[in-house]
Scaffold this motif. Structure first.
Motif, PDB file in Angstrom:
ATOM      1  N   ILE B 206       0.845  -1.200   0.000  1.00 46.22           N
ATOM      2  CA  ILE B 206       0.000   0.000   0.000  1.00 46.22           C
ATOM      3  C   ILE B 206       0.879   1.249   0.000  1.00 46.22           C
ATOM      4  O   ILE B 206       0.613   2.216  -0.714  1.00 46.22           O
ATOM      5  CB  ILE B 206      -0.953  -0.029   1.214  1.00 46.22           C
ATOM      6  CG1 ILE B 206      -1.884  -1.231   1.080  1.00 46.22           C
ATOM      7  CG2 ILE B 206      -1.757   1.249   1.280  1.00 46.22           C
ATOM      8  CD1 ILE B 206      -2.683  -1.518   2.297  1.00 46.22           C
ATOM      9  N   ALA B 208       3.844   1.454  -1.230  1.00 43.85           N
ATOM     10  CA  ALA B 208       4.447   1.571  -2.556  1.00 43.85           C
ATOM     11  C   ALA B 208       3.460   2.200  -3.525  1.00 43.85           C
ATOM     12  O   ALA B 208       3.819   3.017  -4.376  1.00 43.85           O
ATOM     13  CB  ALA B 208       4.882   0.207  -3.066  1.00 43.85           C
ATOM     14  N   MET B 209       2.147   1.841  -3.361  1.00 44.30           N
ATOM     15  CA  MET B 209       1.129   2.466  -4.202  1.00 44.30           C
ATOM     16  C   MET B 209       1.070   3.957  -3.935  1.00 44.30           C
ATOM     17  O   MET B 209       0.950   4.771  -4.860  1.00 44.30           O
ATOM     18  CB  MET B 209      -0.235   1.838  -3.918  1.00 44.30           C
ATOM     19  CG  MET B 209      -0.559   0.683  -4.805  1.00 44.30           C
ATOM     20  SD  MET B 209      -1.956  -0.196  -4.192  1.00 44.30           S
ATOM     21  CE  MET B 209      -3.270   0.761  -4.864  1.00 44.30           C
ATOM     22  N   MET B 212       3.794   5.638  -5.615  1.00 43.31           N
ATOM     23  CA  MET B 212       3.644   5.712  -7.071  1.00 43.31           C
ATOM     24  C   MET B 212       3.037   7.032  -7.495  1.00 43.31           C
ATOM     25  O   MET B 212       3.178   7.457  -8.644  1.00 43.31           O
ATOM     26  CB  MET B 212       2.769   4.568  -7.575  1.00 43.31           C
ATOM     27  CG  MET B 212       3.524   3.307  -7.917  1.00 43.31           C
ATOM     28  SD  MET B 212       2.389   1.994  -8.279  1.00 43.31           S
ATOM     29  CE  MET B 212       1.773   2.529  -9.861  1.00 43.31           C
TER      30      MET B 212
END
Lengths: 215, 256
Positions: B206, B208-209, B212
């Protein structure tokens, strides 16, 4: 390594499932997350790790009587670094595209905890044959871990396996089902987290007294 | 001004856009191991930042002066020894061995320095310092510097230091965020098989999302900082630098 002297065969079997490097020992996570976007890359990585692990284990086992306790980690690391250099040069020579794709993750095998841990735990104390079978077992286990991750991620993100398109052809309407996130960083974390949970759950189902991963 | 702009771009890129932990997955082992409490995570992050900066600077020097093809120091010695004034050295086969040496010794150096001059600090990160030798993030920073030193980009010491320092900062941000979440997590009812590493990895996904969302920030920033430069033509040859263009590139490299 619960009991004192597992035979070489037991060590081999141990490495594959009961002490799987990826799902049980949680070692060498960086290639597991990074190169499992496609099956081909994952298998190349597994082969490189297997080469380095087996060679390093054999060499360390051969020189185990010469090792000084305070210098051993340095000796392990230098041995590993030498073999990683060989693997890197071989990949660059014969599989140039693949070595481009794997990029810095091949040199990063040097600091892969799995190999240092096997040198420390097994190879620096056992005879050559034992160390060899241990290394082969761990490599197979590692390859299994990488393959499971890569299968899930490649199937979900591009509908193919080993580059063979299974679910839909490129350019057809089926492409709307691509789960693009799975090819990116978060997909790697999610896949590993869920597979890890599944592995622990299956393990505890199969064998209640087997040691589960501690919290 | 253009130099400062480049440094800012590198810094933002290393710290948030291409966060070492959440984008390149290096340093996952300490990320899972020591992210249980915020203070320990912060100590680990500081220690990594320290070592990564020292190792980055040292590895730039080794790469630039000794290891790369036609490096000045090695070539000079080689010419003196062989008596052939046109000889050039290429020690790039030793890259990985030297980096490991540099990392191991800079860990030692930092440990001794901190123990001598900052005993309080040493007490708080004493445990983590020896562990850092096998942290992938450090070697990864060295390898990135290697990639950009030779070839057409020609990084100087400034770029190398910026990259390694801000990579450490990015690592600290990620691991402290994680530790903060995990402290709250002790109160939650996590499914039993996911306890420990499983749920940590899911949270990392999560995170890492969330990171992004920074994608593209560096490109926009680059446009703002360097208005007249034709960026596309400049950036085209940067990625592939390992092959035959190396020897030509060396002669055109700006001196730093």
């Amino acid at each position: 390594m619960a009991n004192d002297g597992p035979t070489p065969l037991e060590r081999f079997v141990n490495g594959v499932i009961p002490e799987n490097p990826v799902y049980r020992q949680l070692l060498g996570m960086c290639p597991v997350l990074a190169v499992t976007g496609s099956m081909k890359a994952a298998m190349t990585m597994a082969a490189a790790v297997a080469f380095v692990l087996i060679c390093a284990n054999v060499i360390v086992s051969l020189i185990r009587n010469l090792l000084q306790p305070h210098l051993r980690i340095l000796v392990f690391t230098l041995t590993i670094a030498t073999f990683v250099t060989i693997a890197d040069r071989l990949l660059k020579a014969y599989m140039y595209d693949m070595s481009k794709e794997l990029g810095p993750y091949i040199p990063l095998i040097i600091v892969n905890c799995l190999i240092i841990a096997r040198c420390e735990v097994c190879a620096s104390k056992q005879r050559v044959f034992t160390a060899l079978s241990d290394a082969v077992g761990q490599s197979v286990g590692f390859a299994l871990g990488l393959a499971s991750m890569a299968t899930v991620r490649e199937l979900l993100s591009s509908g193919s396996w080993f580059g063979v398109e299974l679910f839909w052809k490129t350019g057809t309407a089926g492409e709307q089902y691509r789960w693009g996130l799975m090819a990116l960083a978060p997909g790697a974390f999610f896949t590993l987290g869920i597979l890890l949970g599944a592995a622990v759950w299956i393990g505890s189902m199969c064998n209640k007294n087997k040691t589960t991963l501690e919290a | 001004m253009q130099y400062v702009g480049e440094l800012i771009l590198i810094a933002v890129g290393a710290a948030v856009v291409n966060n070492f932990l959440l984008h390149y997955f290096v340093g996952v082992c300490p990320f899972l191991g020591v992210s249980r409490r915020v203070d320990m995570a912060f100590g680990m992050g500081c220690a990594v930042t320290f070592v990564i900066t020292v190792a980055g600077a040292l590895s730039w020097m080794f790469t630039y002066y000794i290891l790369q093809e036609g490096a000045p120091l090695a070539t000079w010695i080689y010419q003196k020894c062989s008596g052939d004034p046109t000889a050039t050295s290429n020690l790039s086969i030793l890259n990985y061995l030297i980096y490991i040496f540099v990392i191991a010794s800079s860990v030692q150096l930092v440990e001794m320095y901190v123990r001598k001059f900052f005993p309080v600090l040493y007490k708080s990160f004493g445990v983590f310092l020896p562990l850092i030798t096998t942290n992938c993030a450090i070697l990864f920073a060295c390898l990135m510097i290697l990639k950009y030193v030779d070839g057409t980009t020609g990084w100087g010491i400034g770029q190398a230091l910026t990259l390694s320092f801000f990579a450490g900062i990015g690592f600290t941000i990620a691991i402290v965020l994680m530790a903060g979440i995990r402290e709250e997590l002790t109160l939650c009812d996590v499914p039993k098989p996911l306890k420990g590493a499983g749920i940590t990895l899911l949270i990392a996904g999560i995170l890492a999302m969330a990171f992004m969302a920074f994608t593209g920030v560096d490109k926009q920033l680059g446009k703002l900082l360097t208005p007249p430069k034709p960026t596309a033509a400049e950036q085209a040859p940067t990625g592939e630098s390992q092959d035959a263009t190396k020897s030509i590139a060396y002669t055109t490299k700006p001196s730093t």
